[in-house]
Design a protein around this motif. Structure first.
Motif, PDB file in Angstrom:
ATOM      1  N   ARG A 130       1.083 195.587 -11.672  1.00  0.00           N
ATOM      2  CA  ARG A 130       1.188 194.240 -11.715  1.00  0.00           C
ATOM      3  C   ARG A 130       0.175 193.302 -11.884  1.00  0.00           C
ATOM      4  N   ASP A 133      -1.269 194.326 -15.649  1.00  0.00           N
ATOM      5  CA  ASP A 133      -0.305 194.430 -16.863  1.00  0.00           C
ATOM      6  C   ASP A 133      -0.594 193.438 -17.800  1.00  0.00           C
ATOM      7  N   ALA A 134      -1.088 192.109 -17.286  1.00  0.00           N
ATOM      8  CA  ALA A 134      -1.275 191.262 -18.346  1.00  0.00           C
ATOM      9  C   ALA A 134      -2.671 191.627 -19.208  1.00  0.00           C
ATOM     10  N   HIS A 135      -3.470 192.341 -18.806  1.00  0.00           N
ATOM     11  CA  HIS A 135      -4.545 192.914 -19.540  1.00  0.00           C
ATOM     12  C   HIS A 135      -4.314 194.073 -20.373  1.00  0.00           C
ATOM     13  N   GLY A 136      -3.163 194.435 -20.349  1.00  0.00           N
ATOM     14  CA  GLY A 136      -2.703 195.901 -21.218  1.00  0.00           C
ATOM     15  C   GLY A 136      -2.956 197.267 -20.466  1.00  0.00           C
ATOM     16  N   TYR A 138      -2.322 200.037 -16.808  1.00  0.00           N
ATOM     17  CA  TYR A 138      -1.216 200.314 -15.583  1.00  0.00           C
ATOM     18  C   TYR A 138      -2.102 201.283 -14.811  1.00  0.00           C
TER      19      TYR A 138
END
Length: 492
Positions: A130, A133-136, A138
């Motif tokens: 999480r 995640d926004a940076h692409g 995991y």
């Protein structure tokens, strides 16, 4: 299984121990019986025992101070993450300190340039993904308990998950740790740059089950999200046919991102629990392929053809929502068992993939012999079995039969060339089965390694090794206040 008798002298000084711990962690010591009930075991529900005290440190310095005190006074230490362990690894000792690390939950650094995250041990597995995640990106290891299980616990048990087939277990995604030793001193192993010189001590920390030290910080590899992912659902006419399908897919040189199996009984329970939309079948495989689009398309076509050759009906998830629903159902398999029986043992053995049809057939025969229900759900691609034995502990003899059934499954895994555990660890569950896989010389060398880190034998005693032994260091024994800890034990 009989739990160890507590050390009477330690119990006699319980009040002094609790007072000393409160001086170190003023707002983080639980010692009342009602409070300790929340820490009396882990997810291996058959065994319960309250610790002498639970300590919840806020930082690494408090961890070190607790360990230094415990070492000086000969008090056992049992580390604990979220308590999701399935092997009894976090079962407390009545004469010991349970060190719960859940308050140390910060993500300390996100380093996208080096593709890593630095986190405290109490950070949950899912919180790492999480955070990036926004940076692409995991974090690849994804146990079914990832919403709750902690990174420290994942390191201790070398946890895997649904996507471990392609991306590996915790050890394959762990770059470094800071670890507190029995004395309270701390050491760093590994780091952001791979390939550190010297002995691979980081490799023995992953999966060490709290026997060597306490991880107070972990540096974890993160991966960029794949540009394309497709998911197949294959419904087979029999369990052996599904096992053969798995073996054929891997033999063809295909490495899916994930390949998970559930049998009819498990599918029916999951459908009643969360309705993911599984078909009625004797065996179901959920298969992910990820990567660049052309490779994914090629692999999906080949996987589908192999599954159909083994008698399966195959369909593909139509969109991301259906993909999420199919995988959510798989992750709900364990809680769904509560619809079938009040109690469950989740076993964890790993076998060569070629042995899947044989082993699955033998387990069905065993279930009839033991007169117990069970469901098959497992990481099919790497042969990591998780047969779920269901029973009612209130019915006389059922727990004993369930344990014997589980032991026979694990012995079968070893017999066909596999191992006792794939990701849950040995703990107390498999402790007495270790001689089925290791010789006396093997176990002695493993215990010598423990002694090199924990000469006082205070870290998680009674776990992993079938015979508890004390350590001799440099030709002398450790004596405190005129007595030797665990004086009755044989010595290495």
């Amino acid at each position: 299984m009989k739990l160890p008798e507590p050390d009477a002298e330690i119990i006699a000084h319980a009040d002094d121990i609790v007072a000393a711990l409160r001086a170190i962690v003023p707002d983080g010591v639980v010692a009342d019986p009602a409070g300790l009930a929340a820490f009396d075991g882990d997810a291996l529900t058959a065994y319960r025992q309250k610790p002498l005290a639970t300590v919840l440190p806020r930082d690494a310095d408090q961890v070190s101070a607790v360990l230094a005190y415990a070492s000086e006074h000969g008090v056992p230490i049992v580390p604990r993450g979220a308590g999701t362990s399935l092997s009894g690894g976090a079962l407390p000792r009545a004469d010991g300190i349970l060190l719960s690390l859940t308050r140390m939950s910060r993500i300390k650094e996100i380093d996208l340039a080096n593709r890593c995250v630095v986190a405290e041990p109490g950070a949950t597995n899912l919180s790492i993904t999480r955070a990036v995640d926004a940076h692409g990106f995991y974090y690849a290891p994804d146990p079914s308990s990832q919403i709750a299980c902690t990174i420290g616990g994942n390191v201790a048990e070398n946890s895997g998950g649904l996507h471990c087939l392609k991306y590996g277990l915790t050890t394959n995604n762990l770059l470094g740790v800071e670890m507190a030793l029995a004395s309270g001193a701390r050491m760093r192993l590994g780091g952001k740059a791979p390939g550190a010189a010297g002995l691979d001590l980081l490799g023995i920390v992953a999966g060490s089950e709290g026997l060597l030290g306490i991880v107070v910080e972990a540096t974890l590899r993160i991966l960029p999200k794949a540009p394309a992912t497709r998911t197949l659902l294959a419904a087979f006419p029999s369990v052996p046919a599904a096992g053969q399908g798995v073996a054929d897919i891997i033999a063809a040189g295909i490495v899916p991102a994930a390949m998970e199996f559930m049998d009819r009984r498990c599918v029916e329970a999951v459908e009643a629990h969360s309705r993911p939309g599984y078909p009625a079948a004797e065996g179901v495989l959920i298969i992910d392929a990820d990567g660049v689009q052309a490779d994914v398309d090629h692999d999906i076509a080949r996987i589908g053809a192999i599954a159909r050759k083994n008698g399966a009906e195959v369909r593909e998830a139509s969109d991301e929502a259906e993909r999420a629903r199919l995988w959510a159902g798989r992750k709900a398999a364990f809680p769904a068992m509560g619809r079938l029986a009040p109690d469950m043992l989740c076993m964890d053995g790993t076998i060569p993939r070629r042995a899947l049809p044989q082993v699955l057939a033998r387990m069905s025969e065993m279930a009839k012999d033991y007169r117990l229900g069970f469901c098959n759900v497992f990481h099919a691609g790497d042969g990591n079995l998780h047969p779920l034995i269901i029973f009612d502990v209130m019915k006389p003899g059922e727990l004993e039969r369930a344990e014997a059934f589980g032991a026979d499954i694990l012995k079968l895994c070893v017999e066909v060339g596999g191992v006792l555990t794939g990701e849950h660890g040995v703990g107390i569950e498999k402790r007495d089965l270790m001689p089925a896989m290791f010789s006396a010389a093997d176990l002695e060398q493993q215990h010598r390694l423990k002694c090199a880190f924990d000469s006082g034998g205070l870290f998680n005693p009674g776990k992993v090794f079938p015979t508890l032994s004390a350590c001799v260091e440099q030709g002398h024994m450790h004596v405190k206040d005129g007595r030797m800890p665990f004086a009755n034990l044989p010595r290495f």
